[in-house]
Design a protein around this motif. Structure first.
Motif, PDB file in Angstrom:
ATOM      1  N   ALA A  98     -15.803  20.694 -66.113  1.00  0.00           N
ATOM      2  CA  ALA A  98     -14.533  20.328 -65.474  1.00  0.00           C
ATOM      3  C   ALA A  98     -13.757  21.565 -65.041  1.00  0.00           C
ATOM      4  N   MET A  99     -13.754  22.588 -65.907  1.00  0.00           N
ATOM      5  CA  MET A  99     -13.060  23.830 -65.558  1.00  0.00           C
ATOM      6  C   MET A  99     -13.689  24.479 -64.325  1.00  0.00           C
ATOM      7  N   LEU A 100     -15.011  24.493 -64.286  1.00  0.00           N
ATOM      8  CA  LEU A 100     -15.704  25.118 -63.157  1.00  0.00           C
ATOM      9  C   LEU A 100     -15.422  24.359 -61.862  1.00  0.00           C
ATOM     10  N   LYS A 101     -15.482  23.022 -61.923  1.00  0.00           N
ATOM     11  CA  LYS A 101     -15.212  22.223 -60.721  1.00  0.00           C
ATOM     12  C   LYS A 101     -13.762  22.405 -60.276  1.00  0.00           C
ATOM     13  N   SER A 102     -12.839  22.460 -61.246  1.00  0.00           N
ATOM     14  CA  SER A 102     -11.429  22.642 -60.909  1.00  0.00           C
ATOM     15  C   SER A 102     -11.199  23.983 -60.232  1.00  0.00           C
ATOM     16  N   HIS A 103     -11.934  24.992 -60.700  1.00  0.00           N
ATOM     17  CA  HIS A 103     -11.831  26.312 -60.073  1.00  0.00           C
ATOM     18  C   HIS A 103     -12.395  26.278 -58.655  1.00  0.00           C
ATOM     19  N   ILE A 104     -13.517  25.610 -58.469  1.00  0.00           N
ATOM     20  CA  ILE A 104     -14.161  25.547 -57.152  1.00  0.00           C
ATOM     21  C   ILE A 104     -13.229  24.913 -56.126  1.00  0.00           C
ATOM     22  N   ILE A 105     -12.556  23.824 -56.529  1.00  0.00           N
ATOM     23  CA  ILE A 105     -11.667  23.144 -55.581  1.00  0.00           C
ATOM     24  C   ILE A 105     -10.257  23.725 -55.602  1.00  0.00           C
ATOM     25  N   TYR A 155      -5.505  20.887 -62.749  1.00  0.00           N
ATOM     26  CA  TYR A 155      -6.662  20.477 -63.546  1.00  0.00           C
ATOM     27  C   TYR A 155      -7.149  21.617 -64.427  1.00  0.00           C
ATOM     28  N   PHE A 156      -7.179  22.829 -63.837  1.00  0.00           N
ATOM     29  CA  PHE A 156      -7.673  23.979 -64.588  1.00  0.00           C
ATOM     30  C   PHE A 156      -6.787  24.250 -65.809  1.00  0.00           C
ATOM     31  N   ILE A 157      -5.487  24.155 -65.631  1.00  0.00           N
ATOM     32  CA  ILE A 157      -4.557  24.364 -66.755  1.00  0.00           C
ATOM     33  C   ILE A 157      -4.734  23.275 -67.808  1.00  0.00           C
ATOM     34  N   ASN A 158      -4.938  22.023 -67.374  1.00  0.00           N
ATOM     35  CA  ASN A 158      -5.193  20.939 -68.331  1.00  0.00           C
ATOM     36  C   ASN A 158      -6.440  21.233 -69.162  1.00  0.00           C
ATOM     37  N   CYS A 159      -7.470  21.735 -68.482  1.00  0.00           N
ATOM     38  CA  CYS A 159      -8.711  22.067 -69.190  1.00  0.00           C
ATOM     39  C   CYS A 159      -8.473  23.196 -70.200  1.00  0.00           C
ATOM     40  N   MET A 160      -7.711  24.199 -69.793  1.00  0.00           N
ATOM     41  CA  MET A 160      -7.416  25.300 -70.706  1.00  0.00           C
ATOM     42  C   MET A 160      -6.652  24.805 -71.932  1.00  0.00           C
ATOM     43  N   VAL A 205     -12.209  13.342 -51.550  1.00  0.00           N
ATOM     44  CA  VAL A 205     -11.841  12.508 -52.704  1.00  0.00           C
ATOM     45  C   VAL A 205     -12.896  12.575 -53.796  1.00  0.00           C
ATOM     46  N   ILE A 206     -14.159  12.503 -53.416  1.00  0.00           N
ATOM     47  CA  ILE A 206     -15.228  12.458 -54.404  1.00  0.00           C
ATOM     48  C   ILE A 206     -15.299  13.734 -55.258  1.00  0.00           C
ATOM     49  N   PRO A 207     -15.271  14.954 -54.677  1.00  0.00           N
ATOM     50  CA  PRO A 207     -15.291  16.157 -55.530  1.00  0.00           C
ATOM     51  C   PRO A 207     -14.115  16.217 -56.499  1.00  0.00           C
ATOM     52  N   GLU A 208     -12.940  15.780 -56.053  1.00  0.00           N
ATOM     53  CA  GLU A 208     -11.779  15.756 -56.949  1.00  0.00           C
ATOM     54  C   GLU A 208     -12.017  14.793 -58.111  1.00  0.00           C
ATOM     55  N   GLN A 209     -12.698  13.686 -57.829  1.00  0.00           N
ATOM     56  CA  GLN A 209     -12.974  12.722 -58.894  1.00  0.00           C
ATOM     57  C   GLN A 209     -14.038  13.233 -59.870  1.00  0.00           C
ATOM     58  N   PHE A 210     -14.964  14.053 -59.381  1.00  0.00           N
ATOM     59  CA  PHE A 210     -15.926  14.687 -60.298  1.00  0.00           C
ATOM     60  C   PHE A 210     -15.196  15.512 -61.344  1.00  0.00           C
ATOM     61  N   ALA A 211     -14.238  16.330 -60.889  1.00  0.00           N
ATOM     62  CA  ALA A 211     -13.490  17.178 -61.816  1.00  0.00           C
ATOM     63  C   ALA A 211     -12.716  16.327 -62.829  1.00  0.00           C
ATOM     64  N   VAL A 261     -26.467   2.336 -56.667  1.00  0.00           N
ATOM     65  CA  VAL A 261     -26.083   3.704 -57.031  1.00  0.00           C
ATOM     66  C   VAL A 261     -25.721   4.465 -55.757  1.00  0.00           C
ATOM     67  N   ASP A 262     -24.450   4.820 -55.623  1.00  0.00           N
ATOM     68  CA  ASP A 262     -23.978   5.573 -54.463  1.00  0.00           C
ATOM     69  C   ASP A 262     -22.794   6.432 -54.879  1.00  0.00           C
ATOM     70  N   LYS A 263     -22.108   6.995 -53.896  1.00  0.00           N
ATOM     71  CA  LYS A 263     -20.999   7.913 -54.183  1.00  0.00           C
ATOM     72  C   LYS A 263     -19.860   7.226 -54.937  1.00  0.00           C
ATOM     73  N   GLU A 264     -19.768   5.886 -54.865  1.00  0.00           N
ATOM     74  CA  GLU A 264     -18.674   5.177 -55.523  1.00  0.00           C
ATOM     75  C   GLU A 264     -18.885   5.064 -57.041  1.00  0.00           C
ATOM     76  N   MET A 265     -20.092   5.363 -57.522  1.00  0.00           N
ATOM     77  CA  MET A 265     -20.347   5.225 -58.953  1.00  0.00           C
ATOM     78  C   MET A 265     -19.449   6.132 -59.782  1.00  0.00           C
ATOM     79  N   ILE A 266     -19.141   7.314 -59.251  1.00  0.00           N
ATOM     80  CA  ILE A 266     -18.275   8.230 -59.987  1.00  0.00           C
ATOM     81  C   ILE A 266     -16.898   7.610 -60.198  1.00  0.00           C
ATOM     82  N   THR A 267     -16.388   6.927 -59.165  1.00  0.00           N
ATOM     83  CA  THR A 267     -15.076   6.290 -59.272  1.00  0.00           C
ATOM     84  C   THR A 267     -15.108   5.161 -60.300  1.00  0.00           C
TER      85      THR A 267
END
Length: 471
Positions: free
Chosen positions: A414-421, A426-431, A382-388, A331-337
């Protein structure tokens, strides 16, 4: 207008108020009485060490006298780096960037001080005082903008790494500004710079740029690796500059990046060819423990990406093996990917992956809380973008399977993360996804959605100003 007493006058007033002789005060602050006398009478310039002792002895904040020290002991005296530099380091330490700027603005008029200021900037950068470092690098770069020196390029490299953060729009500006300076760095720094640029462009999904940076990095790394292992050049290499990672890794990582580019273009066969290239590292000559560690890392990434390319190309039969591979992974940062690719395949090929989501439920929930404080550009970008993206794909999956509660939950994340970054796409896709399913949202969910939209709007107004009124 209130007249501020000098440092000497304030010390003298303190001694009278406390009934202290210069000799006694000298013993308290561990300074020679003659030194104290010279300071109070104005016959002696105050050093930074002496100012620290006096301030401590008077029970004042460490930076209490800093503005007056600039006027009395720096501006009114001949410039002397040995005397000024301890003060500048104290300004950095106590985050008095305002005082730092006042002194540096004077020194910048003297080109002979650029070298010293650069050393100070490097120390600030290493210690994590980014505000002070950024100010210094910007001004040193301005002072040397007509020079083609390594120092100018390093300033821009440091500015780039400091500026890169959560805001993807700002990151794009920082990357494009820095890119033209890469070739001015020395050959070793160029490899790290190209890798950092590639990872920023990767987080921005600027795939043409990722491809360009990766191929430049591979070409330069191959030259450096060949030079390193030429018999004639093996002597005296112990004092040469080293890359952040093993030299062969830049060649392998370039292939990994090129594979990512091909994957996003839907060219899965070519992506597999690049993947096989960085999986087979038999050509690497080093055999030390660190090399073996990195070879194993690349082989693990290759195994993962082989599954991914087959899966996304439509070979969904590999999904069970891929899931078992994920379960067996550390379990590490690559798990999200790894889990993100499961969701890509599920949504693309309408696969039922409820059993996978249940199996990794605890891990997925931990992603929501996970932060990524890191100096590594891949982890930071890269990792924060992949979280969103992961949370959006989860929301898409649940909503289209009529699991509305879970779908809206992850959509809000997803909307909140997209706003943060600051990723508008991404934000429009979520909307759009929310509006498509809004009839299934409970009142609390609709209220949360509208509150977030209002918050984003208010932030944009504060950042960019209101629009003009008609009439």
């Amino acid at each position: 207008m209130k007249i501020t007493p000098t440092i000497r006058a304030e010390v003298q007033t303190y001694l009278i108020r406390k009934g202290l002789s210069m000799t006694k005060f000298g013993r308290i602050i561990d300074l020679n009485p003659g030194t104290v006398s010279g300071i109070v009478t104005g016959n002696r310039t105050i050093s930074m060490h002496q100012l620290d002792r006096i301030t401590l002895g008077m029970d004042l904040p460490p930076d209490h006298f800093y503005e007056r020290y600039i006027e009395e002991c720096i501006m009114e005296e001949p410039l002397n780096w040995k005397r000024i530099s301890p003060f500048l380091y104290r300004c950095v330490q106590f985050q008095r960037v305002d005082c730092l700027q006042k002194v540096v603005s004077v020194l910048l008029d003297k080109p002979s001080y650029l070298h010293y200021l650069f050393e100070l900037a490097e120390d600030c950068y290493e210690e994590g005082y980014n505000e002070a470092a950024a100010y210094l690098y910007e001004n040193i770069a301005e002072g040397e903008k007509y020079q083609h020196s390594d120092r100018l390029a390093i300033c821009h490299y440091r500015i780039f790494t400091i500026q890169v953060g959560d805001d993807q729009r700002r990151n794009f500006k920082a990357a494009t500004r820095f890119e033209s300076f890469v070739e001015r760095l020395d050959e070793i720094d160029q490899l790290d710079a190209l890798k950092d640029l590639a990872n920023v462009y990767r987080s921005l999904r600027q795939w043409d740029k990722v491809d360009e940076m990766a191929k430049k990095m591979r070409d330069k790394a191959e030259i450096q690796y060949s030079m390193k292992h030429q018999q004639k050049s093996r002597k005296n290499r112990e004092h040469e500059k080293e890359t952040r990672g093993p030299l062969f890794g830049y060649i392998a990582y370039a292939d990994l990046l090129c594979a990512s580019v091909c994957e996003t273009q839907g060219d899965y066969q070519q992506a597999l060819q690049y993947t096989y290239a960085y999986a087979n590292l038999d050509w690497v000559l080093e055999t030390d423990e660190n090399t073996l560690h990195w070879i194993k890392m690349f082989q693990d990434w290759a195994q993962c990406n082989t599954y991914i390319n087959k899966l996304l190309s439509g070979d969904t039969c590999v999904l069970p093996d891929y899931v078992e591979y994920i379960a067996a992974s550390k379990v590490d940062k690559e798990m999200i990917t790894k889990l993100l690719n499961v969701m890509f395949a599920a949504n693309r090929f309408q696969l039922d992956v409820n059993h996978v989501l249940e199996r990794f439920e605890t891990l997925i929930d931990s992603f929501v809380q996970m932060g990524q404080p890191s100096s590594d550009m891949y982890t930071k970008q890269v990792i924060p973008e992949q979280f969103a993206r992961f949370e959006y794909e989860l929301a898409y999956y649940y909503l289209y399977r009529s699991m509305h509660s879970d779908g809206f939950k992850y959509l809000m994340y997803a909307m909140l993360k997209s706003h943060i970054i600051n990723n508008e796409a991404y934000f429009i896709n979520c909307m759009g996804l929310f509006l498509h399913f809004q009839d299934y949202a409970v009142p609390e969910t609709k209220a949360g959605f509208l509150n977030l939209i209002e918050k984003v709007w208010m932030n944009n107004v504060e950042k960019n100003g209101t629009t003009d009124h008609c009439g």
